[in-house]
Design a protein around this motif. Structure first.
Motif, PDB file in Angstrom:
ATOM      1  N   MET A 216      -5.571 144.528  97.548  1.00  0.00           N
ATOM      2  CA  MET A 216      -5.038 144.203  98.864  1.00  0.00           C
ATOM      3  C   MET A 216      -3.590 143.734  98.770  1.00  0.00           C
ATOM      4  SD  MET A 216      -5.450 144.241 102.037  1.00  0.00           S
ATOM      5  CE  MET A 216      -7.148 144.837 101.896  1.00  0.00           C
ATOM      6  N   THR A 217      -3.274 142.952  97.760  1.00  0.00           N
ATOM      7  CA  THR A 217      -1.892 142.496  97.575  1.00  0.00           C
ATOM      8  C   THR A 217      -0.955 143.678  97.358  1.00  0.00           C
ATOM      9  OG1 THR A 217      -2.699 140.436  96.589  1.00  0.00           O
ATOM     10  CG2 THR A 217      -0.394 141.004  96.194  1.00  0.00           C
ATOM     11  N   ASP A 218      -1.397 144.639  96.557  1.00  0.00           N
ATOM     12  CA  ASP A 218      -0.593 145.833  96.328  1.00  0.00           C
ATOM     13  C   ASP A 218      -0.371 146.596  97.629  1.00  0.00           C
ATOM     14  OD1 ASP A 218       0.558 147.787  94.236  1.00  0.00           O
ATOM     15  OD2 ASP A 218      -0.794 149.055  95.407  1.00  0.00           O
ATOM     16  N   ALA A 264      -8.022 133.612  91.491  1.00  0.00           N
ATOM     17  CA  ALA A 264      -7.581 134.429  92.616  1.00  0.00           C
ATOM     18  C   ALA A 264      -6.105 134.198  92.904  1.00  0.00           C
ATOM     19  CB  ALA A 264      -8.419 134.095  93.853  1.00  0.00           C
ATOM     20  N   TRP A 265      -5.696 132.936  92.882  1.00  0.00           N
ATOM     21  CA  TRP A 265      -4.294 132.569  93.109  1.00  0.00           C
ATOM     22  C   TRP A 265      -3.392 133.283  92.093  1.00  0.00           C
ATOM     23  CZ3 TRP A 265      -2.286 128.974  96.720  1.00  0.00           C
ATOM     24  CH2 TRP A 265      -0.946 128.641  96.542  1.00  0.00           C
ATOM     25  N   THR A 266      -3.762 133.172  90.827  1.00  0.00           N
ATOM     26  CA  THR A 266      -2.950 133.773  89.763  1.00  0.00           C
ATOM     27  C   THR A 266      -2.945 135.300  89.870  1.00  0.00           C
ATOM     28  OG1 THR A 266      -3.457 131.890  88.311  1.00  0.00           O
ATOM     29  CG2 THR A 266      -2.670 133.911  87.263  1.00  0.00           C
ATOM     30  N   THR A 267      -4.079 135.881  90.237  1.00  0.00           N
ATOM     31  CA  THR A 267      -4.149 137.335  90.384  1.00  0.00           C
ATOM     32  C   THR A 267      -3.157 137.831  91.431  1.00  0.00           C
ATOM     33  OG1 THR A 267      -6.477 137.445  89.725  1.00  0.00           O
ATOM     34  CG2 THR A 267      -5.637 139.248  91.092  1.00  0.00           C
ATOM     35  N   ILE A 268      -3.116 137.172  92.560  1.00  0.00           N
ATOM     36  CA  ILE A 268      -2.214 137.587  93.645  1.00  0.00           C
ATOM     37  C   ILE A 268      -0.760 137.407  93.226  1.00  0.00           C
ATOM     38  CG2 ILE A 268      -1.423 137.012  95.977  1.00  0.00           C
ATOM     39  CD1 ILE A 268      -4.398 136.326  96.598  1.00  0.00           C
ATOM     40  N   ARG A 269      -0.429 136.257  92.662  1.00  0.00           N
ATOM     41  CA  ARG A 269       0.964 135.997  92.286  1.00  0.00           C
ATOM     42  C   ARG A 269       1.411 136.911  91.132  1.00  0.00           C
ATOM     43  NH1 ARG A 269       1.606 134.435  96.882  1.00  0.00           N
ATOM     44  NH2 ARG A 269       1.457 132.232  97.469  1.00  0.00           N
TER      45      ARG A 269
END
Length: 432
Positions: A216-218, A264-269
């Motif tokens: 989703m971030t991508d 999750a935080w680290t994955t998105i950043r």
């Protein structure tokens, strides 16, 4: 009205470039309308100056709706959808399983995704003074992470992209949240499956959820349709500590805060770093506010500045200890303090009342004698959710099917005269 506390928080250096609409980044519709600016709304005739409106500034708070039952159908609010498919189920998993025909299920759900909302719905949202849409999505929209034993409809991604594009065209800010997590974060149909116990709270499902978040971030940073999408919700309404349905809630929520939220935080950043996304363009990462009852979401976060953190607060007054009377409900909401984590959006609320009285004539929303109550209670809730640490709200929900209750259906509520078509009137009709 913006409080001094919120104003001072907005001036802090680590929040100075926050990706919140209106405050630091404008969102303008294809028609050139900035729905987060009161002057722009006046100029285009989308709202009227209300006599006696207090000085609440030119900046409009987050004012939005949910696309409930669009991408995760809930039978209680969309019964005609499942009955049209020929399944008698509460959840999508059970519906697809009962059809025993994946091709038919895919076709049925794709027909639903094509028809539940269209471009005109998003234009109508903006015409009613709304500026935000919250879109609940299930993990199964990333089909590569769905196990062979899990039964969900396929082919939803392009319909999600389309809905987000329509929202962008209308100038709406978009919040996308993981409403149905792998394994299910609760035992309710809003997760997409009614499991005997929540299965989300282990590393296998955390890993799958993080793959969804990375995907989703991508999308948000690579697909132009998502340029007004500025917030991702990590998980909707996980189990609450002290809820008798969930004897393991303490250990489950501890695991979620300790293991899932930081991962999750680290994955998105990390994904944003790999895409060279500037810090002031990073998404807000939203977690359930501590008022929800799953503990303080900040407890184990890796970035102690909480850069672009946001919080989701749900307030259904029908389930509170508010005095069950018209004035009791208004008084409760007038005094309601949603202070918790900051910045908080009251992501779900409605005009539904205590189940013991909701079908009584003196609570009937279609009865002319009750409409003044509902309008004032709607106004009282708006004011509560736009002050202090609450920076706005998204009503549940935009539309329903089969329920026929304007207290849950924003469009029906406007048509019934219990939801204000000029939202600024909330401050002038004498609710509080």
């Amino acid at each position: 009205m913006r409080s001094a506390t919120v104003s001072s928080l907005l001036s802090l250096p680590f929040l100075a470039s926050a990706w919140l609409p209106g405050e630091h980044k404008q969102i303008v519709s294809r028609d050139g309308i900035d729905l987060f600016n009161r002057s722009s709304l006046y100029e285009h005739g989308l709202t009227k100056r209300s006599p006696g409106l207090p000085e609440i500034g030119d900046q409009v708070k987050v004012r939005g709706v949910n696309l409930g039952s669009h991408f995760i159908v809930e039978n209680w609010m969309a019964s005609t959808v499942f009955s049209g498919f020929g399944c008698k189920s509460d959840s999508e998993f059970d519906c697809v399983s009962s059809l025993n025909d994946q091709g038919k299920a895919d076709s049925d759900f794709q027909g639903h995704w094509q028809s539940w909302v269209g471009a005109d719905d998003f234009k109508k949202m903006s015409s009613l003074g709304l500026n935000t849409v919250r879109i609940p999505v299930g993990y199964w929209f990333l089909e590569s992470i769905v196990d062979s034993s899990e039964h969900f409809p396929r082919g939803g991604e392009k319909y999600l992209d389309q809905a987000v594009q329509w929202a962008k065209d209308a100038g709406l800010y978009v919040i996308i949240e993981l409403h149905g997590a792998p394994g299910a974060q609760a035992t309710d149909a809003f997760t997409g499956q009614v499991n005997p116990s929540p299965g989300f709270f282990d590393n296998y499902n955390y890993d799958r959820a993080c793959k969804w978040l990375e995907w989703m971030t991508d999308k948000i940073h690579s697909n132009p349709s998502y340029s007004t999408t500025g917030m991702i919700g990590l998980v909707n309404e996980p189990v609450r500590i002290g809820d008798s349905k969930y004897p393991n809630a303490q250990s489950q929520t501890d695991s979620m805060r300790r293991d899932y939220y930081p991962k999750a935080w680290t994955t998105i950043r990390n994904k944003e770093d790999s895409l060279n996304v500037a810090k002031d363009q990073q998404v807000h990462i939203q977690m359930m506010d501590k008022k929800w009852g799953s503990g303080d979401p900040n407890e184990f976060l890796p970035d102690q500045s909480f850069w672009h953190a946001a919080y989701d607060d749900h307030q259904y007054v029908k389930y509170t200890d508010a005095e069950v009377s018209h004035q009791g409900y208004i008084d409760f909401s007038c005094a309601d303090d949603r202070s918790g984590n900051w910045p908080t959006i009251v992501g779900e609320w409605s005009l539904s009342v205590n189940s013991d009285v909701e079908h009584n004539s003196d609570w009937d929303p279609n009865n002319e004698a009750n409409k003044d109550f509902y309008r004032k209670w709607f106004a009282a809730q708006i004011m509560a959710y736009e002050r202090g640490q609450a920076i706005g709200w998204t009503f549940w929900s935009w539309s329903t099917s089969g329920l026929n209750d304007p207290r849950w259906d924003y469009q029906m509520g406007v048509d019934a005269g219990i939801i204000l078509s000029n939202l600024d009137e909330a401050y002038t009709i004498g609710a509080c």
